[in-house]
Scaffold this active site. Structure first.
Site, PDB file in Angstrom:
ATOM      1  N   SER A 409       0.843  -1.187   0.000  1.00 53.46           N
ATOM      2  CA  SER A 409       0.000   0.000   0.000  1.00 53.46           C
ATOM      3  C   SER A 409       0.884   1.245   0.000  1.00 53.46           C
ATOM      4  O   SER A 409       1.610   1.469  -0.970  1.00 53.46           O
ATOM      5  CB  SER A 409      -0.957  -0.027   1.190  1.00 53.46           C
ATOM      6  OG  SER A 409      -1.995   0.900   1.018  1.00 53.46           O
ATOM      7  N   ASP A 497      -8.986  -5.192  -5.404  1.00 52.15           N
ATOM      8  CA  ASP A 497      -8.614  -4.174  -4.418  1.00 52.15           C
ATOM      9  C   ASP A 497      -9.426  -2.896  -4.638  1.00 52.15           C
ATOM     10  O   ASP A 497      -9.317  -2.266  -5.685  1.00 52.15           O
ATOM     11  CB  ASP A 497      -7.117  -3.877  -4.555  1.00 52.15           C
ATOM     12  CG  ASP A 497      -6.576  -3.020  -3.425  1.00 52.15           C
ATOM     13  OD1 ASP A 497      -7.365  -2.390  -2.705  1.00 52.15           O
ATOM     14  OD2 ASP A 497      -5.344  -2.974  -3.269  1.00 52.15           O
ATOM     15  N   HIS A 529      -6.950  -5.909  -1.104  1.00 51.08           N
ATOM     16  CA  HIS A 529      -5.829  -5.066  -0.670  1.00 51.08           C
ATOM     17  C   HIS A 529      -4.827  -5.903   0.120  1.00 51.08           C
ATOM     18  O   HIS A 529      -4.687  -5.794   1.325  1.00 51.08           O
ATOM     19  CB  HIS A 529      -6.362  -3.908   0.169  1.00 51.08           C
ATOM     20  CG  HIS A 529      -5.382  -2.782   0.310  1.00 51.08           C
ATOM     21  ND1 HIS A 529      -4.854  -2.123  -0.763  1.00 51.08           N
ATOM     22  CD2 HIS A 529      -4.823  -2.210   1.401  1.00 51.08           C
ATOM     23  CE1 HIS A 529      -4.023  -1.181  -0.349  1.00 51.08           C
ATOM     24  NE2 HIS A 529      -3.978  -1.231   0.969  1.00 51.08           N
TER      25      HIS A 529
END
Length: 625
Positions: A409, A497, A529
């Site tokens: 991320s 995601d 994610h």
């Protein structure tokens, strides 16, 4: 309600969770929120004195906001409790599980705390809120109301101070704030409440190490017993109503989560189960906690794990510089802590020093530390990471020619920034669901993030609808600096995601492929994610360790049956990872040599049995929360 286990589950990582109840005696599983596609359900509130009642939020009526519903756990009956017409982010409940207030973010990034004056359980009038006080923009990420008990509002508060304190204030009249707990070292970052009375029992301060402090004597006795057995390496998870027995988990750098039942009267711990029984604890390495001073004087709390035998004299420095992985946490509004870290242990076992750094913007260290990250993506936030690498090299920890950067991320974004903005620093990078363009990622955020963007992404990064800010965001986006890349890159992506969409990886790989850069692209069609399925986690780490071995020189095991049950797709660049093309061919699944194209990708379902890899599974994703 001891009869049911409640949990949220989405579909393939899309984060449109439903709330389920499982009967612990019969195993029957029921969906308590059988809503349509694209609707998200979240557990909002639950009280011990109302064992059959659950309050959930649903964005069924409006995808940007969550209306409150009361659900009977036994029957599944759902009744509307409060329609969220005010764009409220969160609601404040009292000890009777009644709505007492709400929070709404403003366009300037501040947050207004409201009191409910008319509405709940009143069929004659719609809900009506009035403003109670304002949380300034600078305090939005560090001030948080917990609950109302009687006339007292309990909250974490940085207004008028730097480090978050645990405070109370009169919810009827407002007025003076009473400080219950504080620290000059770091934020008060968590509070333990008695589950029956909702009286606060302890608070947590986590600087280099997590430390719980009791707020009342009885809980202090439990903390003392846990500390005597585990040191700081524990978490108190739950208690019986009379607080005679507690479930306490032992967890620390060399202790990967063991559950115990603590009998307070007997002062006795009984082991319940070990979460990773096949993981040999003797293989686990201690974690060093220390401070690094950034170039502008900011202090960065950091953590380091070294391979077995690398530090013979125990001074925290290896006998000779090692290949090192800088593992960057996600968020960025999160933090690394002194705890069991599966990445650190995995890579230490493979011969690498592994370092994690709480760069500016990380939470838990005061509001000035968080706000030091405003408009510093690819700026001072990245300088902090480079300063950490320089520290590791100058201290004799890292071999300057063998440093990799890895993360998920925001950590994936930091990896891409590392290879594009500072290409001479890193020998290679591993990006998991990382951001390639600050513009496209914000433009694709889920609808229900919209009410919170002013005080977070717009404030810290920019609003892509603003022409000047958009240009600055493009300048800080790795996608537009691909020509600078000289090191190989591995990318892992979950196709569903909703936070960092597949577009972020697709466009990065397309651009790198067009310029002839070495990039390997793994996609998982049933993930979001990060990687939730153990088989997918295992297959990704099998590729990652072989990729890292090539550029850093550490140990890598053969693939064996590590792809079994995985939905891994190699969309590009199998030839850049040792043995990957052969492994795919050996299983009769071709790999793609193009930048994109699911029609030629390798969708494999093969097998997984590695003990050390299995330690990754429960916490592979430590990204945006």
């Amino acid at each position: 309600n001891s009869r049911y286990i409640l949990f949220g589950l989405d579909d393939g990582g899309n984060e449109n969770t439903h709330v389920y109840a499982v009967d612990v005696e019969t195993g029957e599983q029921r969906d308590l929120t059988p809503v349509g596609e694209g609707v998200k359900a979240v557990i909002v509130s639950y009280r011990f004195g109302q064992p059959n009642t659950l309050i959930v939020g649903l964005n069924e009526r409006d995808p940007q906001v969550f209306d409150l519903y009361e659900i009977d756990i036994e029957t599944g009956q759902r009744n509307l409790l409060l329609e969220n017409d005010g764009g409220y982010l969160e609601f404040i409940f009292d000890d009777a599980n009644e709505v007492r207030g709400a929070l709404a973010q403003q366009s300037n990034g501040s947050t207004v705390v409201y009191k409910l004056v008319v509405g709940q359980n009143d069929d004659e009038a719609p809900p009506e809120f009035e403003e109670f006080f304002v949380i300034p923009s600078e305090d939005t990420l560090t001030t948080y109301p917990y609950l109302v008990k009687g006339d007292s509002l309990y909250m974490l508060d940085t207004r008028g101070r730097d480090k978050a304190a645990f405070v109370s204030m009169n919810f009827t009249t407002g007025g003076e704030v009473t400080v219950i707990a504080e620290s000059d070292l770091a934020d008060v970052s968590d509070i333990s409440f008695d589950q029956v009375t909702l009286e606060p029992t302890a608070f947590l301060v986590d600087y280099l190490y997590p430390t719980w402090t009791a707020l009342e004597g009885e809980y202090g006795e439990v903390l003392a017993a846990a500390e005597a057995k585990f040191g700081n390496d524990f978490a108190i998870l739950s208690a019986t109503a009379d607080r005679s027995k507690y479930v306490i988990a032992g967890i620390g750098p060399t202790l990967p989560l063991v559950y115990f039942l603590f009998d307070k009267a007997a002062n006795e711990f009984t082991e319940l189960f070990v979460t990773r029984p096949d993981l040999d604890a003797t293989l686990l390495q201690p974690m060093e906690a220390f401070e690094i001073e950034a170039r502008d004087g900011l202090i960065l709390t950091s953590y380091l794990t070294l391979p077995v035998g690398a530090d013979a004299d125990g001074d925290g420095i290896p006998e000779q510089p090692l290949p090192m992985i800088l593992f960057v946490h996600g968020g960025p509004w999160a933090r690394d802590s002194y705890n069991y870290n599966p990445y650190h242990q995995m890579f230490a076992n493979r011969g690498y020093a592994t370092m994690s750094v709480n760069y500016r913007g990380s939470t838990g260290f005061g509001k000035s530390f968080v706000n030091a990250a405003i408009k510093e993506f690819a700026g001072k936030m990245h300088d902090d990471l480079i300063d950490a690498v320089d520290y590791a090299i100058s201290s004799g920890i890292a071999d300057a020619d063998r440093v990799a950067i890895m993360g998920g991320s925001y950590g994936g974004y930091a990896t891409l920034v590392g290879l594009t903005f500072t290409p001479d620093t890193f020998a290679c990078g591993v990006d998991i669901v990382g951001i390639s363009s600050l513009v496209t990622v914000i433009e694709s955020f889920p609808d229900y993030w919209a009410p919170a963007l002013a005080g977070t992404w717009y404030k810290f990064v920019g609003n892509p609808a603003n022409e000047t800010e958009r240009a600055d965001m493009i300048g800080r986006s790795p996608l537009y600096h691909v020509e600078n890349i000289t090191a190989p890159l591995l990318i892992g992506q979950g196709e569903n995601d909703p936070r960092v969409t597949k577009l972020e990886s697709d466009q990065m790989v397309d651009e790198m492929a067009n310029l002839g850069k070495a990039v390997t692209y793994l996609n998982y069609p049933d993930e979001g994610h990060g990687f939730a399925r153990p088989e997918n986690s295992l297959s990704f780490m099998a590729v990652a360790e072989n990729f890292l071995s090539q550029c850093l020189g550490g140990i890598a095991q053969d693939y064996g049956d590590d792809f079994e049950g995985s939905t891994i797709e190699v969309l590009h660049g199998a030839e850049y990872v040792p043995g990957l093309s052969e492994e795919l061919e050996g299983h009769g699944a071709p790999s793609s040599t193009g930048a994109e194209g699911n029609d030629t990708s390798a969708s494999l379902q093969l097998a997984s049995r590695r003990i050390l890899f299995l330690s990754i599974l429960s916490s592979l994703v430590r990204f945006i929360q």
